[in-house]
Structures are given as structure tokens and as C-alpha cells.
Write a protein that holds these residues in place. Structure first.
Motif, PDB file in Angstrom:
ATOM      1  N   LEU A  37      36.314  36.362  36.314  1.00 58.70           N
ATOM      2  CA  LEU A  37      36.506  37.739  35.878  1.00 58.70           C
ATOM      3  C   LEU A  37      37.780  38.314  36.471  1.00 58.70           C
ATOM      4  O   LEU A  37      38.193  37.944  37.575  1.00 58.70           O
ATOM      5  CB  LEU A  37      35.311  38.614  36.259  1.00 58.70           C
ATOM      6  N   ARG A  38      38.385  39.199  35.707  1.00 60.12           N
ATOM      7  CA  ARG A  38      39.636  39.842  36.108  1.00 60.12           C
ATOM      8  C   ARG A  38      39.422  41.351  36.081  1.00 60.12           C
ATOM      9  O   ARG A  38      39.591  41.992  35.044  1.00 60.12           O
ATOM     10  CB  ARG A  38      40.767  39.451  35.153  1.00 60.12           C
ATOM     11  N   ARG A  45      45.798  33.614  40.484  1.00 58.51           N
ATOM     12  CA  ARG A  45      46.225  34.630  39.520  1.00 58.51           C
ATOM     13  C   ARG A  45      45.354  35.875  39.634  1.00 58.51           C
ATOM     14  O   ARG A  45      45.162  36.622  38.673  1.00 58.51           O
ATOM     15  CB  ARG A  45      46.221  34.071  38.089  1.00 58.51           C
ATOM     16  N   ALA A  46      44.857  36.126  40.848  1.00 56.52           N
ATOM     17  CA  ALA A  46      44.150  37.367  41.174  1.00 56.52           C
ATOM     18  C   ALA A  46      42.889  37.574  40.338  1.00 56.52           C
ATOM     19  O   ALA A  46      42.542  38.694  39.984  1.00 56.52           O
ATOM     20  CB  ALA A  46      45.079  38.570  41.051  1.00 56.52           C
ATOM     21  N   GLU A  71      39.079  40.474  27.137  1.00 58.63           N
ATOM     22  CA  GLU A  71      38.811  39.893  28.452  1.00 58.63           C
ATOM     23  C   GLU A  71      39.644  38.644  28.679  1.00 58.63           C
ATOM     24  O   GLU A  71      39.993  38.311  29.817  1.00 58.63           O
ATOM     25  CB  GLU A  71      37.320  39.567  28.575  1.00 58.63           C
ATOM     26  N   ALA A  72      39.984  37.918  27.613  1.00 54.58           N
ATOM     27  CA  ALA A  72      40.741  36.676  27.743  1.00 54.58           C
ATOM     28  C   ALA A  72      42.193  36.904  28.118  1.00 54.58           C
ATOM     29  O   ALA A  72      42.880  35.957  28.536  1.00 54.58           O
ATOM     30  CB  ALA A  72      40.654  35.880  26.439  1.00 54.58           C
ATOM     31  N   ARG A  73      42.715  38.118  27.980  1.00 55.24           N
ATOM     32  CA  ARG A  73      44.106  38.385  28.325  1.00 55.24           C
ATOM     33  C   ARG A  73      44.297  38.310  29.838  1.00 55.24           C
ATOM     34  O   ARG A  73      43.516  38.878  30.613  1.00 55.24           O
ATOM     35  CB  ARG A  73      44.528  39.775  27.847  1.00 55.24           C
ATOM     36  N   VAL A  74      45.332  37.624  30.257  1.00 55.67           N
ATOM     37  CA  VAL A  74      45.633  37.486  31.686  1.00 55.67           C
ATOM     38  C   VAL A  74      46.704  38.519  32.046  1.00 55.67           C
ATOM     39  O   VAL A  74      47.857  38.406  31.628  1.00 55.67           O
ATOM     40  CB  VAL A  74      46.124  36.070  32.020  1.00 55.67           C
ATOM     41  N   VAL A  75      46.307  39.530  32.813  1.00 53.40           N
ATOM     42  CA  VAL A  75      47.226  40.595  33.229  1.00 53.40           C
ATOM     43  C   VAL A  75      47.228  40.639  34.757  1.00 53.40           C
ATOM     44  O   VAL A  75      46.174  40.776  35.382  1.00 53.40           O
ATOM     45  CB  VAL A  75      46.806  41.966  32.659  1.00 53.40           C
ATOM     46  N   PRO A 102      47.544  37.693  43.961  1.00 50.88           N
ATOM     47  CA  PRO A 102      47.729  36.285  43.573  1.00 50.88           C
ATOM     48  C   PRO A 102      48.128  35.383  44.731  1.00 50.88           C
ATOM     49  O   PRO A 102      48.553  34.254  44.511  1.00 50.88           O
ATOM     50  CB  PRO A 102      48.854  36.377  42.529  1.00 50.88           C
ATOM     51  N   TRP A 103      48.015  35.874  45.959  1.00 53.39           N
ATOM     52  CA  TRP A 103      48.351  35.062  47.140  1.00 53.39           C
ATOM     53  C   TRP A 103      47.085  34.658  47.885  1.00 53.39           C
ATOM     54  O   TRP A 103      47.135  34.298  49.040  1.00 53.39           O
ATOM     55  CB  TRP A 103      49.278  35.859  48.065  1.00 53.39           C
ATOM     56  N   ARG A 104      45.949  34.741  47.196  1.00 51.36           N
ATOM     57  CA  ARG A 104      44.650  34.501  47.819  1.00 51.36           C
ATOM     58  C   ARG A 104      44.483  35.349  49.075  1.00 51.36           C
ATOM     59  O   ARG A 104      44.007  34.896  50.117  1.00 51.36           O
ATOM     60  CB  ARG A 104      44.442  33.009  48.106  1.00 51.36           C
ATOM     61  N   ALA A 105      44.916  36.586  48.950  1.00 48.74           N
ATOM     62  CA  ALA A 105      44.736  37.580  49.997  1.00 48.74           C
ATOM     63  C   ALA A 105      44.106  38.816  49.368  1.00 48.74           C
ATOM     64  O   ALA A 105      44.211  39.037  48.155  1.00 48.74           O
ATOM     65  CB  ALA A 105      46.069  37.929  50.652  1.00 48.74           C
ATOM     66  N   LEU A 106      43.463  39.616  50.186  1.00 42.10           N
ATOM     67  CA  LEU A 106      42.816  40.843  49.740  1.00 42.10           C
ATOM     68  C   LEU A 106      43.430  42.030  50.455  1.00 42.10           C
ATOM     69  O   LEU A 106      43.617  41.995  51.674  1.00 42.10           O
ATOM     70  CB  LEU A 106      41.319  40.792  50.049  1.00 42.10           C
TER      71      LEU A 106
END
Length: 373
Positions: free
Chosen positions: A26-27, A58-59, A91-95, A257-261
Motif C-alpha cells: 500500500l502507498r 519506493r516509500a 491505487e496502482a499509480r506509483v507516486v 524511499p531510503w527505508r527511513a521513517l
């Protein structure tokens, strides 16, 4: 087993079968979670899956181990919480959205506007993404995206096609019209055959021919104090929602997208127990075997052991697909038939410098006198 590269990305409407059950991705809108939404994700992960929540490069968030019969119920709860679009096509759009946005700034304004304009976009290949990176400096420059709205060197916004060093200046208020027009050109000019903008060799239309360079890029803080709160890294992208929800002052969580929160409203001292060894944050490793049927090797325990002994970026991939990292790494180990191929300054699956190494071979190789070239 060699990795079979799929041409689509799983999402909440189209979960993917993995070795540990269904994988649901999910995005969240604006890459932002309220505390209540984070609790919903944790509840769904525990009730319908194995409780594991992963942050992708990709967040996006991945919930693992879902049972086939529960996929629709899990998705419906996420839709009700505003975390998944009720329209599968949208939902399929990657933003991707630069995470440090503030309400009303250019990144926030354009990201909101893009959500209202998604239906105007043409059909695009499943991995194509859009980056809204409209802060003072680019932070998504190393993130996989095909169409970029970002700050230009003159101070205004530009639209840049991925793989092109320059972009075209945008008029205020017309940014999204230009984005939609470039996406339609990509589709009409055969971009689907190339799959991604960087591989599409058709000359850009005159109006989109780049003449302005992006503004200077900046390195993102992946752990430590941030103007909005605190940034924390995640080892291999694994998210512990329960620990996050216990943090004092938490007003929201931004996915990066850096696997950081980015923990909005949380002071660094209150999050310090969640900080990781910096060496571990230089490592990319997929879930590996047995959770992924494409992988022939276990990955993460080995990656954690090797991390302190690799000066640059380490990528340990269960197969040649390289799901954990699309970009080259200083050292890459690719699983093949239960053993590892070793390459340097390469992507997963690249021609190796050494082949058929066992997991027992590798610690001595890296902890001894050997060093990557």
C-alpha cells in the motif's frame, strides 16, 4: 532458482503470492500516516497476516503472510481508513513525495493536485513512477521515478524526464497539465515497449526538451534530528508499529524511499532507542528464502553479519531480481542455486567476480584481508 522478473508491482488490489503467504503493498496518500492509520495497519498485519510490516525503497508499505481468503477483508479495512484508493486503477499509480513537505507548500500542493488528476493519466507500465520533489533542494534524485517535478537551478519548478539531465521550466499553476502531457507523449510514442522513461529513446517533444538543470541535490538525513521531528532508519525496512505508537509526541509518520521513517513531532532523545548501527543502514537485503519462492538463499542474517566489514553499500539479494535495491551497490551478493555470486559496483544478477560461494565462505572472505576493489 533464478529470479523471474515480473512486469507488475503488487498492491492492495493485486497482492502477490510469496513463500510466506500473500504480500500486500500500500502507498498511503502523501506518504503520510496518522497515528490512527498506523494502528490500523498494525491491526490488519496482525489479524490477517504474520504481523510483519516492511518499508520499500519506493516509500510503500508491505504486509506479509496474508491468507488468500483474507485478502479482500484486509484491503477493505485499509480502504475504509483512507490508506488504499477504492479505485484499483488509481491505487496502482506509483507516486513518490518528498517527505519533508509542509501543508500548503509546493510539494504538498502538487501532490494533492496530482491525486485529483490521476484519472487524466494514460495507461502506463506497472513500474512507472512520478516524483513530486518540489522543495528547495532535490532529495528524491536517487529514487526510481520516470517523471519528476522538482526545483530548477533558477529557483522555479521544472518537469524532467528520467534519464535526461535537464528539464523544462513550468509555469505556476500549469505544472500538472505539463506532467499529464508528458505522460501521454510517453504512452503515444511507444514508451510501454521500453517499460521505463530512462530506457525510452524517442526524442522528447520540443516543448519538453530540457534546458534547465535541477537545483542542487542534498543528502537526506536517515537518522537523527529533523526540522519536523526525528528521522529513524529501519533495518531492512522492517517497521515496528507498536514501538512507534508508544513514542511521546507522535503526530504522524512520513514514509521515505531510503527505508527511513520521519517521526513528526517526536524529539530525538525520545526516539534514540530506535536508532540503528549506521553500518546496518548501508545494507539492502530482500526477505530471502524461505519467505520468497524466487530466492534460493537466506539473506538478512548474513547481511547483518557482513555489514560492519563493508565500507560502502552492501546488497544481499536472494535472486537476480534485486527487489531490495535497483541501483548498483559497492558489493552485491546474488543468490543462485543455494549459493552466492559476488560482484562489485554492480546490480544484483550482474556478471560476477566470484561464483558459487557458500554462506559459510563469506564471513571469512570479508572479515579477513580481502577488501572489495
Amino acid at each position: 532458482m533464478s529470479g523471474r522478473v515480473r512486469g507488475w508491482c503488487p498492491d492492495a488490489w493485486h497482492p502477490m503470492a510469496a513463500g510466506d503467504g500473500l504480500l500486500l503493498r500500500l502507498r498511503p496518500p502523501l506518504a503520510h500516516l496518522t497515528p490512527d492509520q498506523l494502528r490500523t495497519i498494525a491491526d490488519v498485519a496482525g489479524l490477517y497476516g504474520n504481523g510483519q510490516i516492511d518499508l520499500t525503497s519506493r516509500a510503500a508499505l508491505q504486509l506479509r503472510g496474508l491468507r488468500e481468503r483474507d485478502g479482500a477483508d484486509a484491503r477493505d479495512r485499509l480502504v475504509a481508513a483512507g490508506l488504499v484508493d477504492a479505485d484499483p486503477r488509481r491505487e496502482a499509480r506509483v507516486v513518490l513525495v518528498a517527505p519533508a513537505w509542509r501543508p500548503g507548500d509546493d510539494t504538498h500542493r502538487l501532490a494533492i493536485g496530482l491525486r485529483d488528476s490521476l484519472d487524466a493519466l494514460p495507461a502506463l507500465p506497472g513500474k512507472v513512477g512520478i516524483a513530486i520533489d518540489a522543495g528547495d533542494a532535490a532529495v528524491l534524485h536517487d529514487t526510481s521515478a520516470d517523471f519528476r517535478i522538482e526545483r530548477g537551478e533558477s529557483g522555479g519548478l521544472i518537469l524532467r524526464a528520467d534519464g535526461r539531465p535537464r528539464g523544462t521550466p513550468l509555469s505556476p499553476g500549469a505544472e500538472l497539465d505539463a506532467l499529464v502531457a508528458l505522460a501521454r507523449w510517453f504512452s503515444a510514442s511507444g514508451g510501454a515497449a521500453a517499460g521505463r522513461m530512462a530506457r525510452h529513446r524517442a526524442p522528447l517533444p520540443d516543448w519538453a526538451a530540457g534546458r534547465e538543470a535541477p537545483a542542487r541535490a542534498t543528502l537526506a538525513v536517515v537518522q537523527g534530528a529533523h526540522p519536523l521531528g526525528t528521522m529513524i532508519g529501519t533495518a531492512f525496512g522492517r517497521v515496528d508499529a507498536d514501538r512507534l505508537l508508544r513514542l511521546p509526541g507522535l503526530r504522524g509518520v512520513r514514509l521515505t524511499p531510503w527505508r527511513a521513517l520521519l517521526l513528526v513531532g517526536v524529539a530525538p532523545d525520545d526516539a534514540r532507542a530506535l536508532f540503528h548501527d549506521p553500518a546496518l543502514l548501508r545494507v539492502d537485503a530482500c526477505v530471502g528464502a524461505p519467505a520468497c519462492p524466487q530466492a534460493s538463499v537466506a539473506t538478512r542474517a548474513l547481511a547483518a553479519r557482513l555489514a560492519p566489514h563493508v565500507a560502502g553499500r552492501l546488497h544481499v539479494s536472494g535472486c537476480a531480481k534485486g527487489c531490495a535495491r535497483a541501483a548498483p551497490a559497492d558489493v552485491v551478493l546474488t543468490g543462485r542455486d543455494g549459493r552466492f555470486d559476488l560482484a562489485h559496483h554492480a546490480r544484483a544478477g550482474a556478471p560476477p567476480h566470484r561464483t558459487a560461494l557458500s554462506a559459510d565462505d563469506l564471513p571469512a572472505l570479508f572479515e579477513g584481508p580481502f577488501r572489495a576493489p
